[in-house]
Design a protein around this motif. Structure first.
Motif: not given
Length: 133
Positions: A116-128
């Motif tokens: 249910t959660v998809i993370v995009y672009s720069e957020a993949t580095k920080r959120f991920g």
């Protein structure tokens, strides 16, 4: 609205406007869009920069004889309206209110966090960085 559109032609002002209106001046780090039972997560600073670099700012046009031109500030990308700023005079509130509406973004760089959660672009580095792999 004419003066506002003129001021937002300046890319620095446009970035400050986007950053303040969407991310409360940097207090909020992520933009999350809920669509089709999924949360789409974007890094706020990246969103503000992409919007600043790619949006065209102009005033609305009257489409019918009973309408007035320049009632809104339109934010466009490649001829498509993505957002609008308008002045509201609500009799209930007794003062003017500025309303900023946007259409959900279409971004392609993504990573699935879970179903249910998809993370995009720069957020993949920080959120991920906090993900369990």
């Amino acid at each position: 609205m004419i003066e506002l559109a003129d001021k937002l032609q300046n890319k620095h002002r446009l970035k400050v406007f986007v950053n303040k209106s969407m991310f409360n001046g940097g207090e909020v780090n992520y933009l999350t869009v809920f669509d089709n039972n999924k949360f789409h997560v974007f890094w706020g600073k990246e969103v503000a920069q992409i919007m600043t670099d790619n949006l065209t700012v102009l005033n609305s046009q009257a489409r019918h004889s009973d309408q007035f031109p320049q009632q809104k500030v339109i934010l466009k990308h490649e001829g498509v309206n993505l957002g609008e700023i308008e002045m509201r005079n609500d009799s209930i509130v007794h003062y003017r209110e500025i309303r900023f509406n946007m259409v959900k973004p279409k971004i392609i760089f993504k990573k699935n966090y879970n179903d249910t959660v998809i993370v995009y672009s720069e957020a993949t580095k920080r959120f991920g960085s906090r993900w369990k792999r």
